[in-house]
Design a protein around this motif. Structure first.
Motif, mmCIF file in Angstrom:
data_model
loop_
_atom_site.group_PDB
_atom_site.id
_atom_site.type_symbol
_atom_site.label_atom_id
_atom_site.label_comp_id
_atom_site.label_asym_id
_atom_site.label_seq_id
_atom_site.Cartn_x
_atom_site.Cartn_y
_atom_site.Cartn_z
ATOM 1 N N HIS A 161 0.870 -1.178 0.000
ATOM 2 C CA HIS A 161 0.000 0.000 0.000
ATOM 3 C C HIS A 161 0.905 1.226 0.000
ATOM 4 O O HIS A 161 1.732 1.395 0.888
ATOM 5 N N HIS A 162 0.762 2.087 -1.016
ATOM 6 C CA HIS A 162 1.662 3.242 -1.116
ATOM 7 C C HIS A 162 0.850 4.508 -1.385
ATOM 8 O O HIS A 162 0.362 4.721 -2.500
ATOM 9 N N ASP A 163 0.679 5.336 -0.356
ATOM 10 C CA ASP A 163 0.105 6.666 -0.531
ATOM 11 C C ASP A 163 1.258 7.581 -0.942
ATOM 12 O O ASP A 163 2.040 8.016 -0.099
ATOM 13 N N TYR A 164 1.359 7.829 -2.251
ATOM 14 C CA TYR A 164 2.568 8.475 -2.771
ATOM 15 C C TYR A 164 2.614 9.987 -2.491
ATOM 16 O O TYR A 164 3.620 10.635 -2.783
ATOM 17 N N ILE A 165 1.565 10.538 -1.907
ATOM 18 C CA ILE A 165 1.582 11.952 -1.543
ATOM 19 C C ILE A 165 1.766 12.124 -0.028
ATOM 20 O O ILE A 165 2.555 12.960 0.425
ATOM 21 N N ASN A 166 1.057 11.323 0.753
ATOM 22 C CA ASN A 166 1.034 11.539 2.209
ATOM 23 C C ASN A 166 1.826 10.527 3.024
ATOM 24 O O ASN A 166 1.916 10.667 4.250
ATOM 25 N N GLY A 167 2.370 9.509 2.415
ATOM 26 C CA GLY A 167 3.072 8.518 3.225
ATOM 27 C C GLY A 167 3.978 7.623 2.418
ATOM 28 O O GLY A 167 4.030 7.690 1.193
ATOM 29 N N LYS A 168 4.688 6.749 3.122
ATOM 30 C CA LYS A 168 5.601 5.813 2.499
ATOM 31 C C LYS A 168 4.925 4.461 2.286
ATOM 32 O O LYS A 168 3.891 4.169 2.883
ATOM 33 N N PRO A 169 5.536 3.603 1.467
ATOM 34 C CA PRO A 169 4.948 2.276 1.245
ATOM 35 C C PRO A 169 4.908 1.447 2.526
ATOM 36 O O PRO A 169 5.755 1.595 3.407
ATOM 37 N N LYS A 170 3.882 0.592 2.626
ATOM 38 C CA LYS A 170 3.780 -0.323 3.758
ATOM 39 C C LYS A 170 3.148 -1.626 3.280
ATOM 40 O O LYS A 170 2.439 -1.661 2.271
ATOM 41 N N VAL A 171 3.386 -2.693 4.001
ATOM 42 C CA VAL A 171 2.830 -4.006 3.672
ATOM 43 C C VAL A 171 1.474 -4.140 4.346
ATOM 44 O O VAL A 171 1.342 -3.903 5.559
ATOM 45 N N ASN A 212 -9.531 -10.688 1.976
ATOM 46 C CA ASN A 212 -9.239 -9.670 2.976
ATOM 47 C C ASN A 212 -9.770 -8.341 2.465
ATOM 48 O O ASN A 212 -9.609 -8.022 1.284
ATOM 49 N N ILE A 213 -10.389 -7.560 3.347
ATOM 50 C CA ILE A 213 -10.928 -6.258 2.976
ATOM 51 C C ILE A 213 -10.262 -5.190 3.842
ATOM 52 O O ILE A 213 -10.153 -5.348 5.065
ATOM 53 N N PHE A 214 -9.825 -4.100 3.188
ATOM 54 C CA PHE A 214 -9.139 -3.002 3.863
ATOM 55 C C PHE A 214 -9.833 -1.688 3.520
ATOM 56 O O PHE A 214 -10.454 -1.568 2.456
ATOM 57 N N ASP A 215 -9.698 -0.687 4.405
ATOM 58 C CA ASP A 215 -10.151 0.642 4.024
ATOM 59 C C ASP A 215 -9.051 1.318 3.208
ATOM 60 O O ASP A 215 -7.966 0.744 3.008
ATOM 61 N N ILE A 216 -9.310 2.534 2.763
ATOM 62 C CA ILE A 216 -8.367 3.197 1.869
ATOM 63 C C ILE A 216 -7.041 3.510 2.558
ATOM 64 O O ILE A 216 -6.003 3.664 1.907
ATOM 65 N N GLU A 217 -7.050 3.571 3.894
ATOM 66 C CA GLU A 217 -5.807 3.820 4.638
ATOM 67 C C GLU A 217 -4.983 2.547 4.819
ATOM 68 O O GLU A 217 -3.856 2.605 5.298
ATOM 69 N N GLY A 218 -5.557 1.409 4.466
ATOM 70 C CA GLY A 218 -4.839 0.153 4.637
ATOM 71 C C GLY A 218 -5.167 -0.566 5.918
ATOM 72 O O GLY A 218 -4.525 -1.574 6.256
ATOM 73 N N LYS A 219 -6.174 -0.109 6.644
ATOM 74 C CA LYS A 219 -6.590 -0.773 7.881
ATOM 75 C C LYS A 219 -7.414 -2.009 7.544
ATOM 76 O O LYS A 219 -8.339 -1.963 6.746
ATOM 77 N N LEU A 220 -7.093 -3.136 8.170
ATOM 78 C CA LEU A 220 -7.799 -4.388 7.925
ATOM 79 C C LEU A 220 -9.201 -4.327 8.516
ATOM 80 O O LEU A 220 -9.377 -4.108 9.716
ATOM 81 N N LEU A 221 -10.206 -4.517 7.673
ATOM 82 C CA LEU A 221 -11.598 -4.528 8.127
ATOM 83 C C LEU A 221 -12.069 -5.940 8.425
ATOM 84 O O LEU A 221 -12.824 -6.158 9.372
ATOM 85 N N ASN A 222 -11.660 -6.892 7.608
ATOM 86 C CA ASN A 222 -11.934 -8.302 7.910
ATOM 87 C C ASN A 222 -11.096 -9.205 7.024
ATOM 88 O O ASN A 222 -10.628 -8.786 5.953
ATOM 89 N N ASN A 223 -10.873 -10.395 7.491
ATOM 90 C CA ASN A 223 -10.243 -11.433 6.678
ATOM 91 C C ASN A 223 -11.006 -12.736 6.912
ATOM 92 O O ASN A 223 -11.260 -13.125 8.039
ATOM 93 N N THR A 224 -11.387 -13.372 5.816
ATOM 94 C CA THR A 224 -12.295 -14.514 5.887
ATOM 95 C C THR A 224 -11.779 -15.665 5.049
ATOM 96 O O THR A 224 -11.290 -15.454 3.927
ATOM 97 N N ALA A 225 -11.903 -16.872 5.561
ATOM 98 C CA ALA A 225 -11.622 -18.086 4.801
ATOM 99 C C ALA A 225 -12.956 -18.715 4.419
ATOM 100 O O ALA A 225 -13.761 -19.041 5.295
ATOM 101 N N VAL A 226 -13.202 -18.863 3.144
ATOM 102 C CA VAL A 226 -14.461 -19.446 2.668
ATOM 103 C C VAL A 226 -14.287 -20.958 2.593
ATOM 104 O O VAL A 226 -13.366 -21.451 1.920
ATOM 105 N N PRO A 227 -15.136 -21.737 3.255
ATOM 106 C CA PRO A 227 -14.968 -23.192 3.298
ATOM 107 C C PRO A 227 -15.007 -23.836 1.919
ATOM 108 O O PRO A 227 -15.645 -23.328 0.987
#
Length: 527
Positions: A161-171, A212-227
């Motif tokens: 995830h790289h916000d090229y104006i306001n921040g550095k890259p992050k995993v 996995n679903i994240f918001d635009i800031e890269g915060k994890l909203l949920n992660n699910t394993a589908v059977p």
């Protein structure tokens, strides 16, 4: 008798006047030998078309140029720009976010740059990507000022995830812990959320897929394993998003432990719970088996007989899947069936380069069929080409209900090097045009949604009204759906350059449409 003759004359006139594909506009770019002829086309739909070529000319400082030309929907050139990059670099994936197109530039040693291009004004802004992990990027998406890069590091999936104006890259978290492969990296634009869908590389009989679903800031909203589905194997995935809390997934499923399609599935996910999953076997499609022609009734009778005995007929199709098309309130699922061609004539399973399919915006999951490899010591060799059977289009409503299907049969259609999409579809209020391009000719059907049409029409597209200027040398010609009722045909042609007997080579774009009186009137007003 006289009235009957007049009636047939009138019908013939109507068919000739309106019942065919015609060239609406055409434009040409003359080939410069220093620049080369490796032109590529990016479809901007209602915003026109972007054509670019990576120059073969070696510039000072070890550089070369990328030359970009933007055309509007009347094929008028709006702007042309040139930007220099390292000669060893090349254009990779792309993504459009609003009025901007982002081109990923592949550099040496898994380094990358990005070009941000304003599609209307032609402003080009280079973006430097500060690498934090060394990976080969296979997925690329953009939302606002956030760049998203998907790939793998040491066999583990990674999304940067790289916000090229306001921040550095992050995993992004919770992805690299999975023993899985990234299959989809998508944006839900309704609420600006980020979706990552992964398929397992081990314990495939435990989970069908992860998301996995994240918001635009890269915060994890949920992660699910589908059977895992006990009786069905899901192996391609095409999402349709309503929000981060509600979405549909379409794709192919199999009854076998390999990527062989049995039919199409639709699943509805609400608040991370699977509301339903529907499976549509090809046997229930009205037009799927049209390509069998005279054998169709015999094959269907055989399948019906097996079902009456309590057995399920197992289909054995390879498909290249396309991105979903959303037209009005319909969701269109498109795919092309094919067989790999080997030098000894044997068709077998194989792996397709996922980088190629990702660049073409197609979904693909690579599974190795160990039994095929054990059966034949030469099975690991690469195909020399691909032979296509037919293209299919299925329409679903926004509850996942199958509305209708149709198909276009292919005759001796082959491609080399890579399996590529063939079927092109445009849908109007009351009509459906199915089309493909082969050996300088358009093959198409015009029908009403699911109505079966046996006759495939064939037409050779002229060079404007001066087909006699065309020399037989044609290269890399292809057709694709553009916007509305229109298609775009493009490629290389060798043309006569007047009475001197000389010739010139051009890259051309031709705007095509199936003509009707209404469309004819609309084009006159546009001129």
């Amino acid at each position: 008798m006289k009235n009957l003759i007049l009636f047939f004359v009138f019908c013939t006139y109507c068919i000739c006047a309106w019942g065919q594909i015609k060239v609406v506009q055409r434009t040409e770019l003359e080939i410069n030998k220093k620049v080369g002829e490796n032109y590529k086309v990016l479809n901007l739909e209602e915003n026109g078309m972007l054509v670019f070529v990576e120059s073969e000319e070696y510039l000072k400082g070890g550089r070369k140029e990328i030359i970009l030309s933007k055309f509007d929907t009347t094929l008028q050139q709006q702007w042309m720009r040139a930007i220099s990059i390292d000669y060893s670099s090349n254009v990779g994936l792309h993504y459009q976010d609003g009025d901007y197109l982002y081109l990923l530039i592949n550099k040496e040693d898994k380094e990358y740059d990005i070009l941000k291009i304003h599609i209307h004004g032609g402003l080009i802004i280079p973006i430097k990507y500060e690498r934090i992990v060394k990976m080969e990027i296979s997925h690329f998406a953009v939302i606002d000022n956030v760049l998203l890069f998907g790939g793998s590091v040491d066999g583990r999936p990674v999304v940067i995830h790289h916000d090229y104006i306001n921040g550095k890259p992050k995993v992004l978290p919770a992805i690299n812990t999975l023993k899985a492969t990234i299959n989809r990296l998508d944006i839900c634009k309704n609420d600006k959320s980020i979706f990552v869908l992964l398929t397992p590389t081990t314990n495939k009989k435990k989970e069908s897929f992860y998301y996995n679903i994240f918001d635009i800031e890269g915060k994890l909203l949920n992660n699910t394993a589908v059977p895992y589905e006990k009786d069905y194997i899901l192996y391609t995935f095409q999402p349709y998003f309503i929000s981060q809390n509600e979405w549909y997934l379409f794709g192919m499923y199999s009854l076998l432990a390999k990527d062989k399609a049995q039919g199409i599935y639709v699943t509805h996910i609400v608040n991370n719970a699977q509301e339903f999953i529907k499976f549509y076997d090809f046997i229930y499609f009205k037009n799927f088996f049209n390509y069998l022609a005279k054998r169709k009734d015999k094959v269907l009778s055989k399948i019906k007989g097996q079902r009456e005995e309590g057995n399920i007929y197992k289909h054995d199709y390879n498909f290249v899947i396309r991105e979903l098309k959303i037209l009005d309130d319909k969701i269109l699922f498109l795919a092309d069936s094919y067989n790999p061609i080997y030098r000894d004539g044997i068709n077998q399973g194989f792996n397709v380069n996922p980088m190629f399919l990702s660049a073409m915006n197609m979904s693909y999951r690579s599974l190795i069929n160990i039994n095929d490899f054990m059966r034949s010591p030469s099975a690991s060799r690469s195909p020399v080409g691909y032979k296509y059977r037919h293209g299919i289009v299925c329409a679903f409503d926004k509850t996942g209900r199958l509305l209708w299907d149709n198909s276009l049969e292919y005759k001796d259609l082959e491609s080399h090097f890579q399996v590529t999409p063939q079927l092109q579809v445009n849908m109007g209020r009351d009509s459906l045009t199915l089309l493909n391009f082969q050996d300088g000719k358009i093959f198409y059907k015009r029908t009403d949604k699911s109505t079966t049409v046996e006759e495939i029409k064939e037409i050779e597209i002229p060079l404007k009204e001066e087909a006699n200027k065309l020399i037989s040398d044609r290269d890399r010609e292809a057709v694709m759906s553009w916007y509305g009722d229109y298609f775009i045909l493009y490629g290389m042609q060798q043309l006569k350059a007047g009475s001197s007997g000389n010739s010139r080579k051009v890259f051309y774009l031709s705007k095509l449409a199936y003509f009707s009186p209404k469309l004819e009137e609309r084009e006159k007003k546009a001129d």
